[in-house]
Design a protein around this motif. Structure first.
Motif, mmCIF file in Angstrom:
data_model
loop_
_atom_site.group_PDB
_atom_site.id
_atom_site.type_symbol
_atom_site.label_atom_id
_atom_site.label_comp_id
_atom_site.label_asym_id
_atom_site.label_seq_id
_atom_site.Cartn_x
_atom_site.Cartn_y
_atom_site.Cartn_z
ATOM 1 N N GLY A 158 32.658 32.896 44.342
ATOM 2 C CA GLY A 158 32.030 32.291 45.507
ATOM 3 C C GLY A 158 32.821 32.448 46.787
ATOM 4 O O GLY A 158 32.620 31.709 47.746
ATOM 5 N N SER A 159 33.719 33.423 46.826
ATOM 6 C CA SER A 159 34.552 33.651 48.008
ATOM 7 C C SER A 159 34.255 35.034 48.586
ATOM 8 O O SER A 159 33.879 35.958 47.851
ATOM 9 C CB SER A 159 36.037 33.545 47.645
ATOM 10 O OG SER A 159 36.853 33.984 48.705
ATOM 11 N N SER A 160 34.453 35.181 49.882
ATOM 12 C CA SER A 160 34.231 36.478 50.522
ATOM 13 C C SER A 160 35.483 37.357 50.480
ATOM 14 O O SER A 160 35.432 38.517 50.887
ATOM 15 C CB SER A 160 33.808 36.283 51.987
ATOM 16 O OG SER A 160 34.801 35.570 52.706
ATOM 17 N N GLN A 161 36.600 36.815 49.986
ATOM 18 C CA GLN A 161 37.848 37.578 49.975
ATOM 19 C C GLN A 161 37.755 38.884 49.164
ATOM 20 O O GLN A 161 38.260 39.918 49.620
ATOM 21 C CB GLN A 161 38.988 36.713 49.446
ATOM 22 C CG GLN A 161 39.530 35.721 50.459
ATOM 23 C CD GLN A 161 40.000 36.387 51.740
ATOM 24 O OE1 GLN A 161 40.784 37.329 51.701
ATOM 25 N NE2 GLN A 161 39.511 35.908 52.874
ATOM 26 N N PRO A 162 37.122 38.890 47.974
ATOM 27 C CA PRO A 162 36.991 40.178 47.259
ATOM 28 C C PRO A 162 36.236 41.220 48.071
ATOM 29 O O PRO A 162 36.577 42.407 48.034
ATOM 30 C CB PRO A 162 36.227 39.786 45.994
ATOM 31 C CG PRO A 162 36.588 38.353 45.763
ATOM 32 C CD PRO A 162 36.667 37.757 47.137
ATOM 33 N N ASP A 163 35.220 40.791 48.825
ATOM 34 C CA ASP A 163 34.489 41.731 49.665
ATOM 35 C C ASP A 163 35.353 42.230 50.801
ATOM 36 O O ASP A 163 35.288 43.401 51.195
ATOM 37 C CB ASP A 163 33.223 41.063 50.213
ATOM 38 C CG ASP A 163 32.331 42.028 50.981
ATOM 39 O OD1 ASP A 163 32.231 43.203 50.565
ATOM 40 O OD2 ASP A 163 31.732 41.620 51.987
ATOM 41 N N VAL A 164 36.196 41.340 51.353
ATOM 42 C CA VAL A 164 37.105 41.731 52.427
ATOM 43 C C VAL A 164 38.095 42.779 51.926
ATOM 44 O O VAL A 164 38.317 43.817 52.568
ATOM 45 C CB VAL A 164 37.866 40.510 52.983
ATOM 46 C CG1 VAL A 164 38.922 40.944 53.999
ATOM 47 C CG2 VAL A 164 36.899 39.522 53.626
ATOM 48 N N HIS A 165 38.687 42.544 50.754
ATOM 49 C CA HIS A 165 39.651 43.495 50.188
ATOM 50 C C HIS A 165 38.985 44.840 49.921
ATOM 51 O O HIS A 165 39.569 45.899 50.192
ATOM 52 C CB HIS A 165 40.241 42.937 48.892
ATOM 53 C CG HIS A 165 41.112 41.736 49.084
ATOM 54 N ND1 HIS A 165 42.060 41.660 50.069
ATOM 55 C CD2 HIS A 165 41.169 40.551 48.418
ATOM 56 C CE1 HIS A 165 42.684 40.483 50.012
ATOM 57 N NE2 HIS A 165 42.143 39.792 49.018
ATOM 58 N N ARG A 166 37.788 44.814 49.394
ATOM 59 C CA ARG A 166 37.051 46.061 49.129
ATOM 60 C C ARG A 166 36.733 46.786 50.429
ATOM 61 O O ARG A 166 36.861 48.011 50.508
ATOM 62 C CB ARG A 166 35.756 45.741 48.382
ATOM 63 C CG ARG A 166 34.783 46.918 48.248
ATOM 64 C CD ARG A 166 33.547 46.499 47.462
ATOM 65 N NE ARG A 166 32.548 47.551 47.435
ATOM 66 C CZ ARG A 166 31.576 47.682 48.342
ATOM 67 N NH1 ARG A 166 31.490 46.803 49.349
ATOM 68 N NH2 ARG A 166 30.698 48.661 48.266
ATOM 69 N N ARG A 167 36.351 46.043 51.441
ATOM 70 C CA ARG A 167 35.961 46.643 52.706
ATOM 71 C C ARG A 167 37.140 47.315 53.397
ATOM 72 O O ARG A 167 36.982 48.322 54.088
ATOM 73 C CB ARG A 167 35.362 45.560 53.610
ATOM 74 C CG ARG A 167 34.852 46.030 54.944
ATOM 75 C CD ARG A 167 33.812 47.106 54.851
ATOM 76 N NE ARG A 167 32.689 46.765 54.009
ATOM 77 C CZ ARG A 167 31.667 47.580 53.787
ATOM 78 N NH1 ARG A 167 31.649 48.778 54.334
ATOM 79 N NH2 ARG A 167 30.670 47.203 53.003
ATOM 80 N N PHE A 168 38.386 46.792 53.204
ATOM 81 C CA PHE A 168 39.562 47.389 53.826
ATOM 82 C C PHE A 168 39.842 48.787 53.276
ATOM 83 O O PHE A 168 40.385 49.635 53.976
ATOM 84 C CB PHE A 168 40.797 46.508 53.606
ATOM 85 C CG PHE A 168 40.837 45.319 54.528
ATOM 86 C CD1 PHE A 168 40.256 45.366 55.780
ATOM 87 C CD2 PHE A 168 41.450 44.147 54.130
ATOM 88 C CE1 PHE A 168 40.292 44.276 56.625
ATOM 89 C CE2 PHE A 168 41.493 43.046 54.981
ATOM 90 C CZ PHE A 168 40.910 43.115 56.223
#
Length: 228
Positions: A158-168
């Motif tokens: 339920g966090s956006s952090q995995p998406d942030v890491h992937r997006r980097f």
């Protein structure tokens, strides 16, 4: 369209447009023999996306009209999110989700459409780590921890952090592929900045509107810009 109370004149015009139509397939510069078009939208027609959305709206309206289940977000009860033919059913219980999926599959089949079981998966979002055995057409849907929806990574935590890491990681590849441009002294710095904003920064910031910004996210963004 009649179900949504569109004007009869508009419905009849569209019926005439689709009545007794023929299609052919272009192959290697030539075309196949003409055949009758019995189902589906006319390919290449500007009305096709709109007509498909109207059709899907009717299917879901009929499938979910008596279901008072789902999840509550900011005081509103939601049980589905959709973009064209990509549909995400949502519920706070396995039983409720199974009811929604079954109803959607039944109504879709009645209207001449089928849900692709191979492309349909289940996901638990939040602290609960139990099982989620949802069946569709007698087949148990595969369960995933992470799911890419509209190019954004939805994580089970339920966090956006995995998406942030992937997006980097995605713009870093773009930076490497444009290495010749960065090293080319004949290209002005202003032009390189425009290339960077168009080809790199746009990839990094895609879907960023959905991120929950934290101190860690801001730090990572700053580091990326400095490295670039």
């Amino acid at each position: 369209m009649r179900h949504l109370a569109y004007q009869e004149k508009i419905v009849r015009i569209l019926e005439d447009l689709y009545s007794e139509t023929l299609s052919a397939v272009r192959v290697n510069g030539g075309i196949t023999e003409w055949f009758a078009t019995l189902v589906g939208d006319l390919q290449g027609c500007v009305l096709s996306p709109l007509l498909f959305n109207i059709f899907l709206e009717v299917v879901l309206a009929r499938a979910l009209r008596f279901l008072d289940i789902g999840v509550v977000v900011s005081g509103y009860r939601l049980n589905n999110l959709r973009f064209a033919d990509d549909i995400a059913a949502m519920c706070s219980s396995n039983q409720g989700l199974d009811t929604i999926v079954t109803s959607m599959a039944t109504e879709s089949r009645r209207m001449g459409m089928n849900i692709n079981t191979d492309k349909t998966e289940t996901q638990l979002i939040g602290r609960y780590r139990g099982s989620c055995d949802i069946k569709l057409e007698g087949q148990v849907l595969s369960h995933v921890e992470d799911f890419v929806y509209l190019c954004g990574l939805i994580s089970s935590i339920g966090s956006s952090q995995p998406d942030v890491h992937r997006r980097f990681g995605l713009p870093c590849d773009a930076v490497r592929r444009l290495a010749k441009i960065w090293k080319n002294k004949a290209i002005s710095e202003a032009s390189k900045v425009q290339v960077y904003e168009t080809m790199v920064l746009s990839i990094l910031c895609y879907n960023s509107e959905t991120w929950t910004l934290t101190a860690e996210t801001n730090r990572q963004l700053s580091v990326f810009e400095m490295d670039a």
